[in-house]
Design a protein around this motif. Structure first.
Motif, PDB file in Angstrom:
ATOM      1  N   LEU A  43       0.729  -1.189   0.032  1.00 37.97           N
ATOM      2  CA  LEU A  43       0.042   0.231   0.160  1.00 37.97           C
ATOM      3  C   LEU A  43       0.982   1.326   0.143  1.00 37.97           C
ATOM      4  O   LEU A  43       1.955   1.328   0.698  1.00 37.97           O
ATOM      5  CB  LEU A  43      -0.858  -0.046   1.327  1.00 37.97           C
ATOM      6  CG  LEU A  43      -1.906   0.970   1.406  1.00 37.97           C
ATOM      7  CD1 LEU A  43      -3.074   0.573   0.424  1.00 37.97           C
ATOM      8  CD2 LEU A  43      -2.427   1.070   2.721  1.00 37.97           C
ATOM      9  N   ARG A  44       0.480   2.348  -0.907  1.00 38.43           N
ATOM     10  CA  ARG A  44       1.150   3.351  -0.815  1.00 38.43           C
ATOM     11  C   ARG A  44       0.155   4.463  -0.781  1.00 38.43           C
ATOM     12  O   ARG A  44      -1.001   4.526  -1.596  1.00 38.43           O
ATOM     13  CB  ARG A  44       2.157   3.703  -2.337  1.00 38.43           C
ATOM     14  CG  ARG A  44       3.107   2.912  -2.333  1.00 38.43           C
ATOM     15  CD  ARG A  44       4.170   3.151  -3.351  1.00 38.43           C
ATOM     16  NE  ARG A  44       3.521   2.930  -4.815  1.00 38.43           N
ATOM     17  CZ  ARG A  44       3.871   3.069  -6.004  1.00 38.43           C
ATOM     18  NH1 ARG A  44       5.375   3.113  -6.049  1.00 38.43           N
ATOM     19  NH2 ARG A  44       3.391   2.954  -6.862  1.00 38.43           N
ATOM     20  N   TRP A  45       0.423   5.499  -0.101  1.00 37.98           N
ATOM     21  CA  TRP A  45      -0.521   6.693   0.359  1.00 37.98           C
ATOM     22  C   TRP A  45       0.069   7.995  -0.433  1.00 37.98           C
ATOM     23  O   TRP A  45       1.291   7.935  -0.886  1.00 37.98           O
ATOM     24  CB  TRP A  45      -0.644   7.033   1.755  1.00 37.98           C
ATOM     25  CG  TRP A  45      -1.106   5.939   2.579  1.00 37.98           C
ATOM     26  CD1 TRP A  45      -0.466   5.222   3.247  1.00 37.98           C
ATOM     27  CD2 TRP A  45      -2.591   6.025   2.795  1.00 37.98           C
ATOM     28  NE1 TRP A  45      -1.211   4.449   3.967  1.00 37.98           N
ATOM     29  CE2 TRP A  45      -2.644   4.835   3.692  1.00 37.98           C
ATOM     30  CE3 TRP A  45      -3.691   6.490   2.314  1.00 37.98           C
ATOM     31  CZ2 TRP A  45      -3.906   4.376   4.166  1.00 37.98           C
ATOM     32  CZ3 TRP A  45      -5.212   6.077   2.767  1.00 37.98           C
ATOM     33  CH2 TRP A  45      -5.020   4.963   3.996  1.00 37.98           C
ATOM     34  N   HIS A  46      -0.755   8.546  -1.169  1.00 37.81           N
ATOM     35  CA  HIS A  46      -0.506   9.669  -1.913  1.00 37.81           C
ATOM     36  C   HIS A  46      -1.514  10.924  -1.753  1.00 37.81           C
ATOM     37  O   HIS A  46      -2.579  10.904  -1.231  1.00 37.81           O
ATOM     38  CB  HIS A  46      -0.616   9.249  -3.416  1.00 37.81           C
ATOM     39  CG  HIS A  46       0.029   8.317  -4.009  1.00 37.81           C
ATOM     40  ND1 HIS A  46       1.265   8.218  -4.511  1.00 37.81           N
ATOM     41  CD2 HIS A  46      -0.206   6.967  -4.237  1.00 37.81           C
ATOM     42  CE1 HIS A  46       1.751   7.067  -4.767  1.00 37.81           C
ATOM     43  NE2 HIS A  46       0.745   6.244  -4.491  1.00 37.81           N
ATOM     44  N   PRO A  47      -0.543  12.098  -1.996  1.00 40.37           N
ATOM     45  CA  PRO A  47      -1.316  13.475  -1.439  1.00 40.37           C
ATOM     46  C   PRO A  47      -2.608  13.749  -2.065  1.00 40.37           C
ATOM     47  O   PRO A  47      -2.598  13.884  -3.396  1.00 40.37           O
ATOM     48  CB  PRO A  47      -0.350  14.210  -1.264  1.00 40.37           C
ATOM     49  CG  PRO A  47       0.727  13.852  -2.331  1.00 40.37           C
ATOM     50  CD  PRO A  47       0.612  12.425  -2.309  1.00 40.37           C
ATOM     51  N   PHE A  48      -3.733  14.250  -1.486  1.00 42.09           N
ATOM     52  CA  PHE A  48      -4.809  14.934  -2.272  1.00 42.09           C
ATOM     53  C   PHE A  48      -5.328  15.996  -1.202  1.00 42.09           C
ATOM     54  O   PHE A  48      -5.625  15.644   0.238  1.00 42.09           O
ATOM     55  CB  PHE A  48      -5.744  14.069  -2.622  1.00 42.09           C
ATOM     56  CG  PHE A  48      -6.984  14.893  -3.403  1.00 42.09           C
ATOM     57  CD1 PHE A  48      -6.885  14.808  -4.675  1.00 42.09           C
ATOM     58  CD2 PHE A  48      -8.017  15.305  -2.606  1.00 42.09           C
ATOM     59  CE1 PHE A  48      -7.952  15.150  -5.431  1.00 42.09           C
ATOM     60  CE2 PHE A  48      -9.117  15.812  -3.203  1.00 42.09           C
ATOM     61  CZ  PHE A  48      -9.013  15.833  -4.714  1.00 42.09           C
TER      62      PHE A  48
END
Length: 219
Positions: A43-48
């Motif tokens: 799992l990789r989290w990405h910014p928003f």
């Protein structure tokens, strides 16, 4: 018996914001699906940023929702009650109060970007969700961010230095642009295996089906 070390790993990219209740709901549903299927995922989290123009002082959450979406106070309360009930079934504590505030999350995303370089992005993300939703903390406050970093197993002074340096601001903006340029306008947005995009909290059954499809294609 298949060696677990040789099993295919499904890459899941999750675009989200730490003040988005549906992002933590979607993650917990995904986590349920992973547990039920036994599928291994990276799992990789990405910014928003839901509100990139939010001023430093933030805004009352109910006022913000009513202003942004045109809802009434009654509708806002009903939405809170639905979220709270849904959260209870997923092990999420939503502590909404009259004083709950929406805040700017740009610094939180910068700290998450640094945490990824330390191998602790995921626990920090969960710590930030907990700080905001369960405890009503201001996740735009550097002290709150540092406390969450410590909870996630990161060195507090290193976390503060990373924030103070400002070196993660440009990379976060680049990553935000990357996802918005690909049509991401709402979160959570999850990309499975670099191929299948699901937006919104879709439920464990739907996530399970997509995970199984990715696994079959990798076999």
């Amino acid at each position: 018996m298949t060696d677990a070390r040789n099993r295919p790993v499904v890459q899941i990219d999750v675009v989200s914001d730490v003040v988005c209740p549906w992002c933590i709901v979607g993650f917990r549903q995904l986590d349920q699906a992973l547990g039920e299927t036994g599928i291994v995922a990276q799992l990789r989290w990405h910014p928003f940023e839901l509100n990139p123009d939010m001023p430093p002082e933030g805004q009352n959450l109910r006022d913000h929702i009513m202003e942004k979406y045109g809802t009434s106070a009654e509708q806002s309360q009903q939405a809170r009650e639905r979220l709270t009930a849904l959260g209870q079934g997923l092990g999420i504590t939503f502590e909404f109060t009259e004083g709950s505030r929406i805040v700017n999350t740009f610094q939180a995303h910068q700290l998450l970007d640094w945490a990824e370089t330390q191998g602790r992005q995921h626990p920090l993300k969960l710590a930030l969700f907990e700080a905001y939703f369960a405890h009503g903390r201001d996740v735009s406050d550097p002290d709150v961010l540092i406390a969450a970093a410590a909870q996630a197993g990161l060195e507090p002074e290193a976390a503060r230095a990373a924030l103070d340096s400002g070196k993660y601001a440009a990379p976060v903006r680049e990553k935000q642009q990357f996802w918005t340029s690909r049509g991401i306008t709402g979160v959570p947005a999850m990309v499975f295996g670099g191929k299948y995009l699901l937006t919104g909290a879709q439920g464990r059954e739907t996530y399970g089906e997509v995970l199984q499809r990715c696994l079959a294609e990798a076999a």
